[in-house]
Scaffold this active site. Sequence first.
Site, mmCIF file in Angstrom:
data_model
loop_
_atom_site.group_PDB
_atom_site.id
_atom_site.type_symbol
_atom_site.label_atom_id
_atom_site.label_comp_id
_atom_site.label_asym_id
_atom_site.label_seq_id
_atom_site.Cartn_x
_atom_site.Cartn_y
_atom_site.Cartn_z
ATOM 1 N N CYS A 1 4.815 -14.533 23.025
ATOM 2 C CA CYS A 1 5.653 -16.091 23.264
ATOM 3 C C CYS A 1 4.661 -16.883 23.810
ATOM 4 O O CYS A 1 3.961 -16.714 24.798
ATOM 5 C CB CYS A 1 6.790 -15.423 24.222
ATOM 6 S SG CYS A 1 7.798 -16.860 24.785
ATOM 7 N N CYS B 1 6.139 -17.363 27.606
ATOM 8 C CA CYS B 1 5.985 -16.758 28.856
ATOM 9 C C CYS B 1 5.194 -15.324 28.555
ATOM 10 O O CYS B 1 5.098 -14.414 29.455
ATOM 11 C CB CYS B 1 7.216 -16.146 29.110
ATOM 12 S SG CYS B 1 8.268 -14.841 27.991
ATOM 13 N N ASP C 1 30.198 3.913 -6.339
ATOM 14 C CA ASP C 1 29.382 2.454 -6.025
ATOM 15 C C ASP C 1 30.486 1.375 -5.613
ATOM 16 O O ASP C 1 31.446 1.260 -6.336
ATOM 17 C CB ASP C 1 28.726 2.108 -7.215
ATOM 18 C CG ASP C 1 27.380 2.741 -7.142
ATOM 19 O OD1 ASP C 1 27.338 3.943 -6.760
ATOM 20 O OD2 ASP C 1 26.413 2.065 -7.564
ATOM 21 N N ILE D 1 21.141 -6.090 8.755
ATOM 22 C CA ILE D 1 20.228 -7.453 9.291
ATOM 23 C C ILE D 1 19.908 -8.186 8.310
ATOM 24 O O ILE D 1 19.084 -9.043 8.720
ATOM 25 C CB ILE D 1 19.186 -6.449 10.322
ATOM 26 C CG1 ILE D 1 18.389 -5.666 9.286
ATOM 27 C CG2 ILE D 1 19.783 -5.847 11.301
ATOM 28 C CD1 ILE D 1 17.426 -5.143 9.896
ATOM 29 N N HIS E 1 23.819 -4.684 14.627
ATOM 30 C CA HIS E 1 22.472 -4.420 15.177
ATOM 31 C C HIS E 1 21.470 -5.675 14.839
ATOM 32 O O HIS E 1 20.336 -5.404 14.556
ATOM 33 C CB HIS E 1 22.004 -3.312 14.214
ATOM 34 C CG HIS E 1 22.680 -2.021 14.112
ATOM 35 N ND1 HIS E 1 22.875 -1.182 13.220
ATOM 36 C CD2 HIS E 1 23.540 -1.650 15.261
ATOM 37 C CE1 HIS E 1 23.540 -0.124 13.877
ATOM 38 N NE2 HIS E 1 24.014 -0.394 15.078
ATOM 39 N N THR F 1 22.649 -2.533 -1.381
ATOM 40 C CA THR F 1 21.550 -1.643 -2.482
ATOM 41 C C THR F 1 21.667 -2.307 -3.634
ATOM 42 O O THR F 1 20.792 -2.384 -4.504
ATOM 43 C CB THR F 1 21.954 -0.112 -2.334
ATOM 44 O OG1 THR F 1 23.281 0.189 -2.845
ATOM 45 C CG2 THR F 1 21.540 0.529 -1.236
ATOM 46 N N SER G 1 26.670 5.791 6.305
ATOM 47 C CA SER G 1 26.647 7.072 6.513
ATOM 48 C C SER G 1 27.541 7.639 7.599
ATOM 49 O O SER G 1 27.764 8.855 7.977
ATOM 50 C CB SER G 1 25.159 7.650 6.480
ATOM 51 O OG SER G 1 24.689 7.244 7.572
HETATM 52 P P1 OAD Z 1 22.164 4.540 5.677
HETATM 53 O O1 OAD Z 1 21.307 4.701 4.827
HETATM 54 O O2 OAD Z 1 22.423 5.740 6.807
HETATM 55 O O3 OAD Z 1 23.909 4.848 4.726
HETATM 56 C C1 OAD Z 1 24.123 3.955 3.713
HETATM 57 C C2 OAD Z 1 25.146 4.792 2.790
HETATM 58 O O4 OAD Z 1 25.515 4.089 1.786
HETATM 59 C C3 OAD Z 1 24.527 6.228 2.221
HETATM 60 O O5 OAD Z 1 25.540 7.179 2.647
HETATM 61 C C4 OAD Z 1 24.562 5.915 1.000
HETATM 62 O O6 OAD Z 1 25.072 7.045 0.046
HETATM 63 C C5 OAD Z 1 25.873 4.854 0.467
HETATM 64 N N1 OAD Z 1 25.251 3.788 -0.507
HETATM 65 C C6 OAD Z 1 24.302 3.304 -1.138
HETATM 66 N N2 OAD Z 1 24.436 2.490 -2.027
HETATM 67 C C7 OAD Z 1 25.687 2.510 -2.187
HETATM 68 C C8 OAD Z 1 26.328 1.632 -3.143
HETATM 69 N N3 OAD Z 1 26.073 1.012 -4.028
HETATM 70 N N4 OAD Z 1 27.726 2.112 -3.219
HETATM 71 C C9 OAD Z 1 28.298 2.865 -2.241
HETATM 72 N N5 OAD Z 1 27.692 3.771 -1.519
HETATM 73 C C10 OAD Z 1 26.518 3.404 -1.319
HETATM 74 O O7 OAD Z 1 22.608 3.140 6.234
HETATM 75 P P2 OAD Z 1 23.594 2.744 7.507
HETATM 76 O O8 OAD Z 1 24.779 3.275 7.389
HETATM 77 O O9 OAD Z 1 24.133 1.153 7.386
HETATM 78 O O10 OAD Z 1 20.418 0.727 12.361
HETATM 79 O O11 OAD Z 1 22.786 3.026 8.729
HETATM 80 C C11 OAD Z 1 23.404 2.829 9.978
HETATM 81 C C12 OAD Z 1 22.068 2.408 10.834
HETATM 82 O O12 OAD Z 1 20.940 3.244 10.702
HETATM 83 C C13 OAD Z 1 21.285 0.934 10.372
HETATM 84 O O13 OAD Z 1 22.217 -0.199 10.947
HETATM 85 C C14 OAD Z 1 20.155 0.929 10.975
HETATM 86 C C15 OAD Z 1 19.807 2.445 10.572
HETATM 87 O O14 OAD Z 1 18.890 2.919 11.393
HETATM 88 C C16 OAD Z 1 19.176 0.506 13.229
HETATM 89 O O15 OAD Z 1 18.025 0.162 12.731
HETATM 90 C C17 OAD Z 1 19.444 0.232 14.666
HETATM 91 ZN ZN ZN Z 2 9.067 -15.765 26.277
#
Ligand code: OAD
Ligand code: ZN
Length: 251
Positions: free
Chosen positions: A153, A156, A236, A101, A119, A26, A195
């Site tokens: 593609c 295919c 943070d 990603i 992911h 972020t 999260s």
């Molecule tokens: P989330 O958006 O669910 O959680 C990000 C967390 O980071 C939140 O709890 C924020 O409070 C915290 N946060 C944001 N900025 C921050 C900072 N500078 N310092 C400390 N904390 C901070 O994202 P993910 O947990 O990565 O999957 O989400 C997991 C998966 O859900 C992703 O990989 C994606 C999504 O759907 C797929 O698309 C399959």
């Molecule tokens: Zn193909």
Amino acid sequence: AARAALAELLGNMRAGIAFTGAGISTECGIPDFRSPGGLWSQNKPIPYDAFVSSRAARNEAWRRRFAMEEAFGGARPGRGHAAVAGWLADGRLLGVVTQNIDGLHQLSGVPDERLVELHGNSTYAVCLDCNCRYSLSWVRKEFDDAGGVAPDCIHCDGPVKTATISFGQAMPAGEMMRAHEWAMECDVFVVLGSSLVVYPAAYLPIEAKQAGARLVIVNREPTELDPLADLVIHADIGDVLDGVLPHPAAF
Ligand code: OAD
Ligand code: ZN
């Protein structure tokens, strides 16, 4: 006090895992998913089945991807990425396991053999039927030339998708296995900016803890796994990690 405890844990870490989520990126300008204003508050995710079965869903997915590219395509690694790359360079980590990603760990100098992308990666595309690879710029040109229609593609006719894992799509087995093996062996498991609500990824900190690792969680908000952790810091990532251990600039 929390900072001193963190410095001590990281200072003694010899076979750690850095487990990262959207929160580490972020400060690089890329929004996370679940915070207010996060990506899932703007758009509902497109499930895998919808992508495969619907041309309209594929067009929408690619429209969003190119909008993301325009907004965040130039993002650079931040302080959290630098700290993690430094721990790796210092020989403190088995590896980095990311749910992200965005490719920023690679840009900060983490080599592929030390990085698990649970992911997938959104910086290139694959055919879902024959697995052949396409560059984003190729998809973009075909998409634009066709007036906003996702290309199939050329070998295919299969659907072409970013190399990411969508909801409802199988996890990459080899990557899961590597992350699992590291989790069984690590001495410290450090969660940075997730999260921890998306499984199976969120099983990894639980497995590591059960196998004897110390669990550290650095996240702005509380997570469901906070009660399991040895150390929780709600702040943070960049502020917390900056200077907590002296580390070489990796990029
Ligand atoms: P989330 O958006 O669910 O959680 C990000 C967390 O980071 C939140 O709890 C924020 O409070 C915290 N946060 C944001 N900025 C921050 C900072 N500078 N310092 C400390 N904390 C901070 O994202 P993910 O947990 O990565 O999957 O989400 C997991 C998966 O859900 C992703 O990989 C994606 C999504 O759907 C797929 O698309 C399959
Ligand atoms: Zn193909």
